[in-house]
Design a protein around this motif. Structure first.
Motif, PDB file in Angstrom:
ATOM      1  N   UNK A   1       0.836  -1.189   0.000  1.00  0.00           N
ATOM      2  CA  UNK A   1       0.000   0.000   0.000  1.00  0.00           C
ATOM      3  C   UNK A   1       0.877   1.248   0.000  1.00  0.00           C
ATOM      4  N   UNK A   2       0.488   2.214  -0.751  1.00  0.00           N
ATOM      5  CA  UNK A   2       1.233   3.467  -0.786  1.00  0.00           C
ATOM      6  C   UNK A   2       0.827   4.347   0.396  1.00  0.00           C
ATOM      7  N   UNK A   3       1.702   5.236   0.829  1.00  0.00           N
ATOM      8  CA  UNK A   3       1.337   6.121   1.946  1.00  0.00           C
ATOM      9  C   UNK A   3       0.277   7.130   1.506  1.00  0.00           C
ATOM     10  N   UNK A   4      -0.534   7.603   2.446  1.00  0.00           N
ATOM     11  CA  UNK A   4      -1.501   8.660   2.098  1.00  0.00           C
ATOM     12  C   UNK A   4      -0.765   9.890   1.572  1.00  0.00           C
ATOM     13  N   UNK A   5      -1.429  10.640   0.713  1.00  0.00           N
ATOM     14  CA  UNK A   5      -0.786  11.740  -0.012  1.00  0.00           C
ATOM     15  C   UNK A   5      -0.509  13.001   0.790  1.00  0.00           C
ATOM     16  N   UNK A   6      -1.441  13.395   1.643  1.00  0.00           N
ATOM     17  CA  UNK A   6      -1.396  14.737   2.228  1.00  0.00           C
ATOM     18  C   UNK A   6      -0.704  14.777   3.588  1.00  0.00           C
ATOM     19  N   UNK A   7       0.083  15.825   3.786  1.00  0.00           N
ATOM     20  CA  UNK A   7       0.655  16.100   5.104  1.00  0.00           C
ATOM     21  C   UNK A   7      -0.348  16.932   5.901  1.00  0.00           C
ATOM     22  N   UNK A   8      -0.204  16.894   7.206  1.00  0.00           N
ATOM     23  CA  UNK A   8      -0.990  17.796   8.030  1.00  0.00           C
ATOM     24  C   UNK A   8      -0.393  19.194   7.897  1.00  0.00           C
ATOM     25  N   UNK A   9      -1.075  20.193   8.426  1.00  0.00           N
ATOM     26  CA  UNK A   9      -0.572  21.568   8.370  1.00  0.00           C
ATOM     27  C   UNK A   9       0.722  21.694   9.169  1.00  0.00           C
ATOM     28  N   UNK A  10       1.595  22.543   8.720  1.00  0.00           N
ATOM     29  CA  UNK A  10       2.855  22.774   9.437  1.00  0.00           C
ATOM     30  C   UNK A  10       2.598  23.339  10.832  1.00  0.00           C
ATOM     31  N   UNK A  11       1.475  24.039  10.993  1.00  0.00           N
ATOM     32  CA  UNK A  11       1.112  24.577  12.314  1.00  0.00           C
ATOM     33  C   UNK A  11       0.880  23.475  13.342  1.00  0.00           C
ATOM     34  N   UNK A  12       0.685  22.246  12.887  1.00  0.00           N
ATOM     35  CA  UNK A  12       0.490  21.123  13.810  1.00  0.00           C
ATOM     36  C   UNK A  12       1.726  20.917  14.685  1.00  0.00           C
ATOM     37  N   UNK A 115      -6.579  25.233  13.622  1.00  0.00           N
ATOM     38  CA  UNK A 115      -6.520  23.832  13.215  1.00  0.00           C
ATOM     39  C   UNK A 115      -7.773  23.085  13.654  1.00  0.00           C
ATOM     40  N   UNK A 116      -7.983  21.912  13.091  1.00  0.00           N
ATOM     41  CA  UNK A 116      -9.084  21.031  13.459  1.00  0.00           C
ATOM     42  C   UNK A 116      -8.627  19.587  13.362  1.00  0.00           C
ATOM     43  N   UNK A 117      -9.378  18.726  14.029  1.00  0.00           N
ATOM     44  CA  UNK A 117      -9.198  17.286  13.899  1.00  0.00           C
ATOM     45  C   UNK A 117     -10.414  16.735  13.180  1.00  0.00           C
ATOM     46  N   UNK A 118     -10.181  16.003  12.118  1.00  0.00           N
ATOM     47  CA  UNK A 118     -11.259  15.330  11.402  1.00  0.00           C
ATOM     48  C   UNK A 118     -11.459  13.970  12.057  1.00  0.00           C
ATOM     49  N   UNK A 119     -12.650  13.716  12.589  1.00  0.00           N
ATOM     50  CA  UNK A 119     -12.948  12.452  13.260  1.00  0.00           C
ATOM     51  C   UNK A 119     -13.953  11.682  12.417  1.00  0.00           C
ATOM     52  N   UNK A 120     -13.534  10.513  11.933  1.00  0.00           N
ATOM     53  CA  UNK A 120     -14.375   9.649  11.109  1.00  0.00           C
ATOM     54  C   UNK A 120     -14.706   8.419  11.948  1.00  0.00           C
ATOM     55  N   UNK A 121     -15.965   8.328  12.376  1.00  0.00           N
ATOM     56  CA  UNK A 121     -16.406   7.206  13.199  1.00  0.00           C
ATOM     57  C   UNK A 121     -16.954   6.123  12.288  1.00  0.00           C
ATOM     58  N   UNK A 130      -8.939   9.507  13.704  1.00  0.00           N
ATOM     59  CA  UNK A 130      -8.727  10.931  13.933  1.00  0.00           C
ATOM     60  C   UNK A 130      -7.571  11.404  13.071  1.00  0.00           C
ATOM     61  N   UNK A 131      -7.827  12.459  12.308  1.00  0.00           N
ATOM     62  CA  UNK A 131      -6.780  13.078  11.501  1.00  0.00           C
ATOM     63  C   UNK A 131      -6.604  14.477  12.060  1.00  0.00           C
ATOM     64  N   UNK A 132      -5.622  14.632  12.937  1.00  0.00           N
ATOM     65  CA  UNK A 132      -5.381  15.908  13.605  1.00  0.00           C
ATOM     66  C   UNK A 132      -4.441  16.781  12.806  1.00  0.00           C
ATOM     67  N   UNK A 133      -4.478  18.079  13.118  1.00  0.00           N
ATOM     68  CA  UNK A 133      -3.550  19.005  12.495  1.00  0.00           C
ATOM     69  C   UNK A 133      -3.955  19.502  11.128  1.00  0.00           C
ATOM     70  N   UNK A 134      -5.260  19.426  10.828  1.00  0.00           N
ATOM     71  CA  UNK A 134      -5.742  19.947   9.544  1.00  0.00           C
ATOM     72  C   UNK A 134      -6.145  21.409   9.696  1.00  0.00           C
ATOM     73  N   UNK A 135      -6.008  22.160   8.629  1.00  0.00           N
ATOM     74  CA  UNK A 135      -6.529  23.515   8.593  1.00  0.00           C
ATOM     75  C   UNK A 135      -8.035  23.456   8.833  1.00  0.00           C
ATOM     76  N   UNK A 136      -8.559  24.423   9.570  1.00  0.00           N
ATOM     77  CA  UNK A 136      -9.983  24.442   9.922  1.00  0.00           C
ATOM     78  C   UNK A 136     -10.886  24.332   8.692  1.00  0.00           C
ATOM     79  N   UNK A 137     -10.601  25.090   7.653  1.00  0.00           N
ATOM     80  CA  UNK A 137     -11.433  25.066   6.450  1.00  0.00           C
ATOM     81  C   UNK A 137     -11.308  23.734   5.712  1.00  0.00           C
TER      82      UNK A 137
END
Length: 158
Positions: A1-12, A115-121, A130-137
């Motif tokens: 499996x390849x790694x996911x593409x996106x990094x979290x925000x540098x502000x994390x 920042x925000x955490x995206x929580x997918x239940x 939980x995907x933490x460190x994302x830009x709020x928007x």
């Protein structure tokens, strides 16, 4: 499996540093006060102060940078992918047919940093992704997109 593409925000990085400071800082301060006031216990308190200082430095200088290198995320029309951790790495994949709720969550430090955490239940016994460190928007946009896709995906999310 390849790694996911996106990094979290540098502000994390700042978010993780502040979290370490909030946990380790009071412990170190308390042990320094105890060292200053409790003369008979100084021989063993110096070890505690030293250990807590090393932990605080690792939490401020090593952990956030390491986590930034490791943490990745991605969403597709089929699944949510997340890779997290710094000592123990975790790779999670949740098929959208298993998604039950999608939330964008913000703690106090995240709010200060935008920042925000995206929580997918999901229906998994392992719990939410939980995907933490994302830009709020970004978190709000991805949450809305995943909700639309999950509603249109056949399956009962169990």
């Amino acid at each position: 499996m390849r790694p996911p593409r996106h990094r979290v925000e540098r502000r994390a990085i700042g978010w993780w540093m502040l979290q370490s400071l909030a946990v380790s800082g009071p412990l170190l301060a308390g042990s320094v006060v105890a060292y200053a006031l409790w003369t008979p216990a100084r021989p063993w308190l110096v070890l505690l102060v030293g250990a807590l200082a090393v932990l605080l430095l690792a939490g401020l200088l090593v952990e956030p940078l390491w986590r930034y290198r490791v943490h990745r995320w991605e969403t597709t029309d089929q699944a949510v992918y997340a890779r997290t951790g710094w000592l123990v790495r975790e790779w999670r994949v949740a098929p959208l047919s298993r998604v039950q709720t999608v939330d964008a969550v913000q703690g106090p430090i995240e709010q200060l940093l935008g920042l925000s955490t995206l929580r997918v239940t999901t229906a998994s016994s392992r719990g939410a992704i939980d995907i933490g460190g994302l830009d709020r928007e970004t978190a709000a946009r991805v949450a809305e997109r995943l909700t639309r896709i999950a509603q249109a995906t056949p399956g009962d999310a169990t």
